[in-house]
Enzyme design. Structure first.
Site, PDB file in Angstrom:
ATOM      1  N   ASP A 118      85.457  93.483  30.782  1.00 39.35           N
ATOM      2  CA  ASP A 118      84.820  94.764  30.913  1.00 39.35           C
ATOM      3  C   ASP A 118      83.726  94.930  29.998  1.00 39.35           C
ATOM      4  O   ASP A 118      83.752  94.579  28.711  1.00 39.35           O
ATOM      5  CB  ASP A 118      86.158  95.843  30.631  1.00 39.35           C
ATOM      6  CG  ASP A 118      85.797  97.194  31.087  1.00 39.35           C
ATOM      7  OD1 ASP A 118      86.516  97.557  31.830  1.00 39.35           O
ATOM      8  OD2 ASP A 118      84.828  97.831  30.242  1.00 39.35           O
ATOM      9  N   HIS A 177      86.119  95.119  49.602  1.00 41.71           N
ATOM     10  CA  HIS A 177      85.839  96.473  49.306  1.00 41.71           C
ATOM     11  C   HIS A 177      86.955  97.270  49.776  1.00 41.71           C
ATOM     12  O   HIS A 177      87.200  97.500  50.852  1.00 41.71           O
ATOM     13  CB  HIS A 177      84.870  96.768  49.370  1.00 41.71           C
ATOM     14  CG  HIS A 177      84.160  98.287  49.015  1.00 41.71           C
ATOM     15  ND1 HIS A 177      83.509  98.592  47.641  1.00 41.71           N
ATOM     16  CD2 HIS A 177      84.807  99.491  49.255  1.00 41.71           C
ATOM     17  CE1 HIS A 177      83.680  99.728  47.413  1.00 41.71           C
ATOM     18  NE2 HIS A 177      84.410 100.635  48.363  1.00 41.71           N
ATOM     19  N   ASN A 219      93.072 103.353  37.227  1.00 34.77           N
ATOM     20  CA  ASN A 219      92.926 104.712  37.424  1.00 34.77           C
ATOM     21  C   ASN A 219      92.632 105.174  38.948  1.00 34.77           C
ATOM     22  O   ASN A 219      91.743 104.414  39.768  1.00 34.77           O
ATOM     23  CB  ASN A 219      91.646 104.800  36.634  1.00 34.77           C
ATOM     24  CG  ASN A 219      91.766 104.926  35.017  1.00 34.77           C
ATOM     25  OD1 ASN A 219      92.859 105.318  34.608  1.00 34.77           O
ATOM     26  ND2 ASN A 219      91.015 104.145  34.437  1.00 34.77           N
ATOM     27  N   HIS A 227      90.068  98.417  41.114  1.00 36.22           N
ATOM     28  CA  HIS A 227      90.131  97.363  40.122  1.00 36.22           C
ATOM     29  C   HIS A 227      91.628  97.419  39.224  1.00 36.22           C
ATOM     30  O   HIS A 227      91.943  98.721  39.002  1.00 36.22           O
ATOM     31  CB  HIS A 227      88.906  97.453  39.173  1.00 36.22           C
ATOM     32  CG  HIS A 227      88.594  98.869  38.718  1.00 36.22           C
ATOM     33  ND1 HIS A 227      87.953  99.585  39.550  1.00 36.22           N
ATOM     34  CD2 HIS A 227      88.786  99.645  37.486  1.00 36.22           C
ATOM     35  CE1 HIS A 227      87.915 100.829  38.790  1.00 36.22           C
ATOM     36  NE2 HIS A 227      88.269 100.685  37.660  1.00 36.22           N
ATOM     37  N   HIS A 279      92.853  96.873  35.450  1.00 41.49           N
ATOM     38  CA  HIS A 279      92.435  96.538  33.860  1.00 41.49           C
ATOM     39  C   HIS A 279      93.619  95.738  33.519  1.00 41.49           C
ATOM     40  O   HIS A 279      94.690  96.109  33.381  1.00 41.49           O
ATOM     41  CB  HIS A 279      92.343  97.894  33.200  1.00 41.49           C
ATOM     42  CG  HIS A 279      91.291  98.561  33.497  1.00 41.49           C
ATOM     43  ND1 HIS A 279      90.068  98.945  32.938  1.00 41.49           N
ATOM     44  CD2 HIS A 279      91.210  99.715  34.563  1.00 41.49           C
ATOM     45  CE1 HIS A 279      89.351  99.904  33.412  1.00 41.49           C
ATOM     46  NE2 HIS A 279      90.048 100.359  34.530  1.00 41.49           N
TER      47      HIS A 279
HETATM   48  P1  AMP Z   1      87.458 102.860  35.656  1.00 38.52           P
HETATM   49  O1  AMP Z   1      86.960 104.016  34.641  1.00 38.52           O
HETATM   50  O2  AMP Z   1      88.924 102.994  35.766  1.00 38.52           O
HETATM   51  O3  AMP Z   1      86.968 103.281  36.953  1.00 38.52           O
HETATM   52  O4  AMP Z   1      87.100 101.648  35.041  1.00 38.52           O
HETATM   53  C1  AMP Z   1      85.760 101.092  35.371  1.00 38.52           C
HETATM   54  C2  AMP Z   1      85.427 100.164  34.252  1.00 38.52           C
HETATM   55  O5  AMP Z   1      84.172  99.483  34.524  1.00 38.52           O
HETATM   56  C3  AMP Z   1      85.298 100.685  32.584  1.00 38.52           C
HETATM   57  O6  AMP Z   1      86.221 100.452  32.070  1.00 38.52           O
HETATM   58  C4  AMP Z   1      83.772 100.246  32.583  1.00 38.52           C
HETATM   59  O7  AMP Z   1      83.667  99.846  30.941  1.00 38.52           O
HETATM   60  C5  AMP Z   1      83.588  98.942  33.240  1.00 38.52           C
HETATM   61  N1  AMP Z   1      82.301  98.768  33.752  1.00 38.52           N
HETATM   62  C6  AMP Z   1      81.212  99.159  34.125  1.00 38.52           C
HETATM   63  N2  AMP Z   1      80.039  98.775  34.490  1.00 38.52           N
HETATM   64  C7  AMP Z   1      80.454  97.391  34.307  1.00 38.52           C
HETATM   65  C8  AMP Z   1      79.757  96.217  34.298  1.00 38.52           C
HETATM   66  N3  AMP Z   1      78.526  96.196  34.751  1.00 38.52           N
HETATM   67  N4  AMP Z   1      80.377  95.085  33.739  1.00 38.52           N
HETATM   68  C9  AMP Z   1      81.552  94.952  33.315  1.00 38.52           C
HETATM   69  N5  AMP Z   1      82.375  96.223  33.566  1.00 38.52           N
HETATM   70  C10 AMP Z   1      82.014  97.252  33.556  1.00 38.52           C
HETATM   71 ZN    ZN Z   2      82.929  97.450  46.404  1.00 40.50          ZN
END
Ligand code: AMP
Ligand code: ZN
Length: 114
Positions: free
Chosen positions: A30, A46, A87, A100, A102
């Protein structure tokens, strides 16, 4: 999906630090880690969120948890424990609409929600 950030990461059109890959799933660090180890696991196909994945192709959930098991076994996170979070939608603060999971590890995570 062409305008999806995580599809672009899967296709290596956007850089990421991959820590896991198999035929179905990638795991990458992340960008804004919330723990010493913070890895996002995404399926290569997707879907928008956890309910869509469950409705459309629940086998993908097994693929994701299989990947998490292999990663946590190999990285040592299994031994000390880890947390899996997803989320879904606005109230949970979902910001990227490609399902995704975490995975948080590497330190004591405190009580959930604290
Ligand atoms: P969510 O808020 O559950 O949708 O999680 C999205 C996550 O993606 C967040 O924790 C961001 O920090 C992470 N994120 C956004 N852009 C990137 C990226 N380019 N590479 C890695 N993580 C990312
Ligand atoms: Zn996608």
């Amino acid at each position: 999906m062409s305008d999806c950030l995580f599809c672009k990461i899967i296709d290596s059109k956007i850089p990421s630090t991959k820590v896991y890959e198999d035929g179905n799933v990638i795991g990458f660090k992340d960008l804004h880690p919330q723990a010493l180890v913070h890895v996002l696991f995404v399926h290569k196909r997707h879907t928008r969120d956890i309910n869509e994945i469950s409705k459309n192709d629940p086998v993908q959930l097994t693929d994701l948890f299989h990947a998490i098991r292999l990663f946590t076994e190999k990285s040592g996170a299994e031994e000390h424990g880890f947390r899996v979070v997803t989320n879904m939608g606005k109230n949970a603060g979902q910001t990227v609409f490609h399902t995704h999971l975490h995975v948080l590890a590497g330190e004591s995570l405190g009580h959930f929600g604290a």
